[in-house]
Scaffold this active site. Structure first.
Site, PDB file in Angstrom:
ATOM      1  N   GLN A  42      -6.407 -43.784 -14.575  1.00 27.61           N
ATOM      2  CA  GLN A  42      -5.372 -43.892 -15.601  1.00 27.61           C
ATOM      3  C   GLN A  42      -5.881 -44.672 -16.809  1.00 27.61           C
ATOM      4  OE1 GLN A  42      -1.040 -44.901 -14.797  1.00 27.61           O
ATOM      5  NE2 GLN A  42      -1.742 -46.871 -15.560  1.00 27.61           N
ATOM      6  N   LYS A  52      -6.654 -51.456 -11.503  1.00 29.04           N
ATOM      7  CA  LYS A  52      -6.458 -50.850 -10.176  1.00 29.04           C
ATOM      8  C   LYS A  52      -6.355 -49.326 -10.299  1.00 29.04           C
ATOM      9  CE  LYS A  52      -2.420 -51.191  -8.249  1.00 29.04           C
ATOM     10  NZ  LYS A  52      -1.977 -49.761  -8.193  1.00 29.04           N
ATOM     11  N   GLN A  89       6.219 -38.552 -14.480  1.00 26.47           N
ATOM     12  CA  GLN A  89       4.958 -38.766 -13.770  1.00 26.47           C
ATOM     13  C   GLN A  89       5.106 -38.718 -12.255  1.00 26.47           C
ATOM     14  OE1 GLN A  89       4.607 -42.796 -15.598  1.00 26.47           O
ATOM     15  NE2 GLN A  89       3.833 -43.435 -13.593  1.00 26.47           N
ATOM     16  N   LEU A  95      -2.433 -55.887  -5.609  1.00 28.87           N
ATOM     17  CA  LEU A  95      -0.996 -55.961  -5.852  1.00 28.87           C
ATOM     18  C   LEU A  95      -0.494 -54.630  -6.405  1.00 28.87           C
ATOM     19  CD1 LEU A  95      -0.441 -59.497  -7.414  1.00 28.87           C
ATOM     20  CD2 LEU A  95      -0.050 -58.756  -5.072  1.00 28.87           C
ATOM     21  N   LEU A 118       8.503 -56.022 -11.015  1.00 30.14           N
ATOM     22  CA  LEU A 118       7.343 -56.789 -11.467  1.00 30.14           C
ATOM     23  C   LEU A 118       6.752 -57.666 -10.365  1.00 30.14           C
ATOM     24  CD1 LEU A 118       8.668 -57.932 -14.962  1.00 30.14           C
ATOM     25  CD2 LEU A 118       7.415 -55.848 -14.369  1.00 30.14           C
ATOM     26  N   HIS A 119       5.424 -57.793 -10.402  1.00 29.22           N
ATOM     27  CA  HIS A 119       4.703 -58.656  -9.472  1.00 29.22           C
ATOM     28  C   HIS A 119       3.689 -59.484 -10.262  1.00 29.22           C
ATOM     29  CE1 HIS A 119       1.474 -55.739  -9.849  1.00 29.22           C
ATOM     30  NE2 HIS A 119       2.233 -54.783  -9.341  1.00 29.22           N
ATOM     31  N   ASP A 120       2.876 -60.265  -9.552  1.00 27.09           N
ATOM     32  CA  ASP A 120       1.944 -61.180 -10.220  1.00 27.09           C
ATOM     33  C   ASP A 120       0.923 -60.456 -11.093  1.00 27.09           C
ATOM     34  OD1 ASP A 120       3.168 -63.394  -9.230  1.00 27.09           O
ATOM     35  OD2 ASP A 120       1.706 -63.809  -7.659  1.00 27.09           O
ATOM     36  N   GLY A 121       0.607 -59.214 -10.749  1.00 26.52           N
ATOM     37  CA  GLY A 121      -0.303 -58.445 -11.591  1.00 26.52           C
ATOM     38  C   GLY A 121       0.277 -58.227 -12.977  1.00 26.52           C
ATOM     39  N   HIS A 122       1.574 -57.906 -13.037  1.00 24.20           N
ATOM     40  CA  HIS A 122       2.234 -57.751 -14.339  1.00 24.20           C
ATOM     41  C   HIS A 122       2.246 -59.074 -15.102  1.00 24.20           C
ATOM     42  CE1 HIS A 122       4.320 -54.427 -11.997  1.00 24.20           C
ATOM     43  NE2 HIS A 122       3.824 -53.780 -13.042  1.00 24.20           N
TER      44      HIS A 122
END
Length: 285
Positions: A155, A151, A61, A186, A33-37
């Site tokens: 999708q 991003k 995938q 990110l 996980l990063h700040d986008g999550h």
């Protein structure tokens, strides 16, 4: 925070939640996980009474076994982060529970309209894997809302079509791309960049922004010339280009001259790392 890794336990919990008429928000992730999550989780908390984060590295995938093996697994660290943000449930199933048979013989869900073009053409089977796991998560969790970043724009469109065509009563809510101060979007993939590549990577969005500015200012007749100049600049910076072009925001087809829904989509390699990014030029959606 309740960590669930068995489907039968999840089902019981969902039944209990549904009896209370509480709204469920789902944030699907593959972990690391990063700040986008985190931004998606915070958004989910505004819409939902119960927030569920799924963590599942989905083998279906990945069209490259090496990429699957290299994908960072940081479950313990991820759970510590999720506790800090008061996530209600973490669903992290076992691969054998999600895919009880060999993946090649697995029932799948596919959105044919958009799954085999652009990123789908570069990564055969990738979106089939995405839509299959998302369908499974939707069936198991029965969320009222599900949250995705912009991003991975292709999708996002595919998942919206999936929801519409399979009659899911789920609202898809998207969040604009979260970036570092230098503009780099990110992504868990950024961890694969070496120190030199990390200095080069922000040029992708800088060039995307400049390209969009030029496309707005200049006449439509030189669109392709502007795009080609930007491609050459990316190559000089060290990028290898799979996709760098403008598309209709709704269909991902070549936009008409008078289109008011245009997005520039980029998919490039920097060393061994694939970077995705985009920017809407005109949009009424």
């Amino acid at each position: 925070m309740y960590i669930i890794n068995k489907i039968h336990i999840l089902r019981k919990e969902i039944i209990l939640i549904k009896k209370t008429d509480k709204k469920i928000g789902l944030v699907p992730t593959m972990g690391n996980l990063h700040d986008g999550h985190i931004k998606l989780i915070l958004l989910a908390q505004k819409y939902s009474d119960i927030v569920i984060v799924s963590i599942f590295v989905n083998p279906m995938q990945f069209n490259c076994l090496l990429d699957l093996k290299k994908y960072p697994r940081t479950f313990k660290e991820d759970c510590e982060i999720l506790k800090q943000y008061n996530v209600d449930i973490v669903f992290s199933p076992n691969i054998n529970d999600i895919y009880p048979n060999d993946i090649k013989n697995q029932t799948f869900v596919e959105v044919p309209k958009l799954s085999n073009i652009l990123e789908g053409a570069a990564r055969p089977g990738h979106f089939k894997g995405v839509t299959t796991i998302i369908s499974k998560l939707f069936n198991l969790i029965q969320p009222d809302f599900s949250f995705f970043g912009e991003k991975d724009y292709q999708q996002l469109l595919i998942i919206k079509i999936l929801v519409k065509e399979l009659n899911y009563m789920i609202q898809i809510i998207s969040l604009p791309t979260i970036r570092l101060k230098n503009g780099l979007a990110l992504s868990s993939r950024n961890n694969n960049l070496n120190s030199k590549e990390k200095k080069i990577a922000p040029y992708l969005y800088k060039i995307i922004k400049k390209t969009c500015e030029n496309l707005i200012k200049e006449d439509n007749s030189i669109r392709q010339e502007i795009i080609n100049l930007s491609k050459n600049l990316l190559i000089k910076k060290g990028f290898s280009i799979d996709i760098f072009n403008i598309y209709d925001c709704r269909t991902l087809k070549t936009p008409s001259k008078n289109s008011k829904n245009i997005i520039l989509i980029a998919s490039v390699w920097l060393g061994k790392t694939r970077l995705l990014d985009n920017k809407k030029i005109f949009s009424t959606i």
